[in-house]
Scaffold this motif. Sequence first.
Motif: not given
Length: 502
Positions: A308-334
Amino acid sequence: MTTQISSRQAARRHPRGLATLVLAEMWERFSLYGMVAILVHFLAAPAAHGGMGLDEGTAEAVEGVYMAMICLLALPGGWVADRFLGARRAVLWGGLVIMAGHIAMAIPGHGGVWPGLCLIVVGTGLLKPNISAMVGRLYAADDDQRRDAGYSLFYMGINFGAVLSPIVVGYLGEEIDWHLGFGAAAVGMALGLSQYVLGGRRLSGLREEPVVRPTAAERRKLLRSGAYSAAGTAVLITALAATHALSIDNVTFVLTVIAVVVPAGYLWSMYRSPKVTGAERTKIKAYVWLFVAAALFWMVYDQMGNELNLFAAEKTDLSLFGWHIPASWTQTLPSLFVIVLAPVFAAFWVRRGRRMSTPLKFGLALVLVGASFFVMAAASAIASNGVRVSLMWLVGVYVIQVMGEMCLSPVGLSVTTKLAPRAFTNQMMGVWFLAAATGDAIGAQLPRLGHTVMSQSMNFLWQGALCAVAGVGLALATRKLRALMSEHPDKAPETAAVTVAA
């Protein structure tokens, strides 16, 4: 009156040592989860971008097996503390070894990566089980309410560290330099150690010596066993190297087998032990089913760190309020959802949970984690057309998974204590963590299927279906398992819905 009020306030106050242990563990989890948030990205990144350039399937297997070994070594880590170091020294030495591992990984180049991972695994095996045990020992044996509240604060500290670390370590690692991120993890462990040492006087009431020192005969036997094991390992490595079979993939396969065989062997030896009564063997039979269910749950759940970490980096739109967030930040969610949902589930278990049996709760957890991979299958199918999916797909997946975790993790801790044979009461908690080791190890290998024999979407789908079917089957077997466990839903013990970010 003033004296009575002061006495009541003192009775509610937690031991001063709790703050020391909470902060030490928070920083240790900061170091671990920060490093894990960027590990799979670093391993899979091409050499031109400073990474290891491993195949994605191999990178995911390394991350998953690494987490499995951390869980697996918790059992011998507790034994080493009980017989040789004592819990306080085991935590100190474990923290030092962890910090050395992060420092090794922070050195530019790739030479320190594998030694660093091994050091972190060994150090965490020493630190994790013993610092958790020390929290309980701060309280009197009959002080159950304050002990439960103390563990709640302890686990909240764990999840707070797990929320913060991907933001700091992830940004430094992904956006600036991988090794700078690993260095930040080392700083986190250094802060935890400093807190632990400076607050040591608050832990003066805890036993420093080992519980039972080995006899001279036991030490000689241990040395012989260690020598034989070391020699056997050396011979195996030499043979693999001579036949050109010593590859990263083969090492992960071997460690996966170990993570499956060791728990199975341990449960079997416990079941056959002459110290276990017939009634206790019946409860172990029920526990095996719950153990397998937990392994299936963690097999899917802990793929958040690799697939899921790689899915965030490669296949997820990580634009948040006009800024591209690092994929690793999604690991804060759980961990963030654990903090938010824990009070909700705590209230639910108190009011309604006692009417639900343990197998039913485990079955619900499996159905939920299975449903999360149905969602991932849909997201992957959409992304297969080259379209990056919304971040809300992952948000939804993690909400569902954490709801499942709330049904399984705290309940599993409670039922493990309840079903433990008298002769294995202290060791049984380590057995529970072995379920995570087995699940993580198997889950480490499954993402390969989505790169080779089937589509990623189909890979998510069959894993989700397996868990959902297993959950329904467990729910249908509730009456039989309750009989083996001697459990009645209306008399089931209350469980606090606070979970460990293991």
